[in-house]
Design an enzyme around this catalytic site. Structure first.
Site, short mmCIF file in Angstrom:
data_model
loop_
_atom_site.label_atom_id
_atom_site.label_comp_id
_atom_site.label_asym_id
_atom_site.label_seq_id
_atom_site.Cartn_x
_atom_site.Cartn_y
_atom_site.Cartn_z
N ARG A 230 0.88 84.34 -25.76
CA ARG A 230 -0.44 84.17 -25.28
C ARG A 230 -1.26 85.38 -25.86
O ARG A 230 -0.98 86.35 -25.61
CB ARG A 230 -0.80 83.86 -23.89
N GLU A 258 -9.03 81.26 -29.63
CA GLU A 258 -8.59 80.57 -31.07
C GLU A 258 -9.49 79.31 -31.09
O GLU A 258 -9.81 78.82 -30.29
CB GLU A 258 -7.08 80.09 -30.40
N HIS A 277 -1.23 79.73 -34.53
CA HIS A 277 -0.48 79.13 -33.58
C HIS A 277 0.23 78.03 -34.12
O HIS A 277 0.31 76.87 -33.58
CB HIS A 277 -1.72 78.72 -32.55
C1 OXD Z 1 2.81 76.07 -25.99
C2 OXD Z 1 1.75 76.41 -26.88
O1 OXD Z 1 2.50 76.71 -24.92
O2 OXD Z 1 1.44 75.35 -27.96
O3 OXD Z 1 3.26 74.90 -25.84
O4 OXD Z 1 1.41 77.45 -27.17
#
Ligand code: OXD
Length: 314
Positions: A230, A258, A277
């Protein structure tokens, strides 16, 4: 499987038909409704006992009166743990399939670096034959922050490459996949010895800006920082400052905001690789296989895989 009443599952997700088809094949007795549209989900939510979803509008969650199990398709569920519309009695599970894929992401870049991928491509473009020596991974230190299903998979691959693997978790008990497991108070001891620091911490109030200016400055010359959990666990402003010194490189898949805003300084730095991501993405077949395995456990009254501890936040 014991004969039971048909449970009602609502799938609220992008590509709902892919999920429905994969689950129906393996659990024909589940009564399934699937949609990606909120207004359609509103029809089914009141009767749903199980929900397979990622992020859910509060208007929907508020109406989920019969909900017993929220099977999240995601790995990090910080948006659910403190949600006032999700009673404590509802079991929340995360999906734990992402480790292999995210380990592939990390090692794709590590191997590209040590085998001098960028240099060979550039030499090829210019018609240059320059047999530079590659580095070896054996003996290099891989430090993994967060030893859940993702961190452990990365640690395992590191060991297979002969790396010295260390890891950090909230409670530093032994973990099979790492040589040494540290606790948060050992962070400053770990960082300076890492050749590769992989941050896959979940986002909780304790992990906000876990890596700030002080910690990032401890990285040794030439180290590579990966951020795949994260974005908010790293102070991004501080990271830009440290990266500007050219001392370290970074491979970043997650960000404080994001999509990463166009004006972010990160876009302009040469020692950074930015990906949107994608280190672990939804694979409907794999998610559904894990979901059905868990559903079978649920029917047997067994404990579920990936139960989110809502107090800890992950
Ligand atoms: C998740 C993400 O936590 O996509 O699944 O970041």
């Amino acid at each position: 499987m014991p004969s039971q009443k048909n449970h009602r599952l609502l799938i609220y997700h992008r590509d709902p038909e892919l999920y429905e088809e994969a689950i129906r094949r393996r659990a024909p007795r589940l009564e399934i409704h699937s949609t990606e549209k909120t207004d359609e989900a509103l029809f089914w939510i009141e009767e749903a006992e199980i929900l397979l979803a990622w992020k859910l509008p509060d208007d929907l969650l508020k109406k989920a009166r019969k909900l017993a199990w929220f099977a999240s398709t995601g790995a990090g569920n910080e948006h659910l743990v403190n949600n006032p519309h999700l009673p404590e009695t509802v079991i929340v599970t995360k999906t734990t399939i992402y480790g292999e894929m995210m380990a592939e992401y990390v090692f794709a870049y590590i191997l590209y670096f040590i085998r001098r991928g960028a240099k060979h491509l550039e030499d090829q473009r210019r018609g240059v034959w320059d047999p530079v020596r590659p580095e070896r991974l054996r003996g290099k230190v891989l430090a993994v922050l967060g030893l859940g299903s993702i961190g452990r998979e990365i640690a395992k691959r590191g060991r297979q490459f002969g790396m010295k693997v260390i890891g950090l978790k909230r409670s530093p008990e032994p973990v099979e996949e790492v040589g040494e497991a540290f606790g948060p108070s050992d962070l400053e001891e770990m960082i300076p010895i890492a050749d590769y620091l992989v941050n896959c911490l979940p986002y909780t109030p304790e992990t906000y800006h876990f890596l700030g200016q002080k910690e990032l400055a401890l990285l040794k010359e030439g180290a590579v920082l990966f951020s795949i959990g994260r974005g908010k666990t790293i102070d991004q402003e501080a990271l830009v400052r440290v990266l500007r010194s050219k001392k370290i490189r970074a491979v970043l898949d997650v960000f404080e905001t994001e999509p990463l805003p166009r004006e972010s300084k990160l876009w302009t730095l040469e020692n950074v690789i930015i990906t949107p991501h994608v280190s672990g993405i939804n694979m409907p077949e794999e998610i559904c296989e894990a979901f059905v395995d868990n559903y079978e456990r649920w029917l047997r009254g067994g404990s579920l895989v990936g139960v989110v501890d809502r107090k800890k936040g992950y």
